[in-house]
Design a protein around this motif. Sequence first.
Motif: not given
Length: 466
Positions: A141-150
């Motif tokens: 989920q953290d990676k997904a959130d990071s990718l969404k921010r990127i």
Amino acid sequence: MSLPEEDLTCPICCDIFTDPVLLSCSHSFCRSCLKRYWETGLRECPVCRKRASKASPATNLALRNVCEALLMARRSSVLVEEKMNCNLHGEKLKLFCLVDKQPICVVCQSSKLHKSHDCSPIEEAVLDCKDELASSLKNLQDKADSLKRIHMTSADMIEYIKSQSLETQKLIKRQFKQLHQALYQDELARIEAVKKEEEDKIAGMKDKIKELSAEVLFLTETISVIQEQLKEDDMVLLKNFKATQDREKSIALDSDNMSGLLIDVTKHLCNLKYKVWEKILDHIDYTPVTLDPNTAHPCLILSDDLTSLHYSKTHSCCPDNPERFHISAEVVGMDALGSGSHHWVVETGSNQDWLLGVASLSVPRNSEISARPENGFWTLCFRNGEFRAMTSPPTPLTITRAPKQVKVKLDYNKGTMSFFDPADDTLLYAFTHMFTETLLPYFYTQSSHPLRIMPEKVLVTMLRQG
């Protein structure tokens, strides 16, 4: 409230109703069972013998739904039971193999396949696996959130890249314009030198021509005198001989020396490109360390030539890229420091809040950590009027005269990181550490007064082949 199973059983087939129909007498039967019963010729209720209508009996929807739910529950129960049993031995799965990460039965545990493996009870394994999956879920989920921010900032990143490109092109053109100007000025000076020599040589030739003309005239007159003397009587010739001879001897004839009158072409063209390049070096500054703007904290302002930095309370519009320091006002140089010796001098001037030194390439950029050797930092700090070597804990330094410049010297192979006052080469502090990782020049400041990396003189050495 659920009905007893006997209430859901067909009186004819004695099994759970399938597509139940309801007669006027309120008795229910499977549609297919009732049809077979009536095919015997008796169209009556098989239970109470009451005559049934000739019309097709209505479906008992309520009873059908209850029966279907019961059958579905039975099938689910069977599937669950099958899942809880071992496919190989039919025994209940009571253990979890920690090596193969799968549930097993007690027979499996004693088999060759799992005999030497550690196992845990199913109940414990479920809790452990749930915890592990929950941790994995959080990471994902953290990676997904990071990718969404990127992804959300990708458009801004593209615009920033475009602005970076335009600004870099502008600065390149500016520096080349300065070089072109220096070359143009040198070209003009050299052409003027040739023209000046041309004027001097021509003026010299004109003076030479005047001298030659005077000497030719004098020679002509002398020749005429001698010719006349030869025509005179012998006594007259002898009386005038000495005067005629003295006149002839007075002719020096220096004007016939025509050497050195041409333009010294060799002086103007010999190694011209090298001489121009050597002179251009006087207009060029070389700094051993260049700051990397992609690592600079948004509050740091770097100079156009990337050799100085100062702090500003206003954040610059830069992307949140992984290389950038996000927490404190830090920046590193772009030159990786490995084997060998490296040094650079930083002008601190009026700056009262700074750290200088080196940092490991792997130091985190998005978290706050102390600038200590155990965290990959070897630095000297000046703050609140005090100098400190950032050891663990920091070491206060007694310095009689605060230097306006600090020389940073790294000897990677010897494992020393030293700081000097370049005014008299006084050692301020030296770290000792066996470096194993690539290092980068490190800078920190929260002062509006700049820190500036000093340029060094470029020395040209010619190697002549013997």
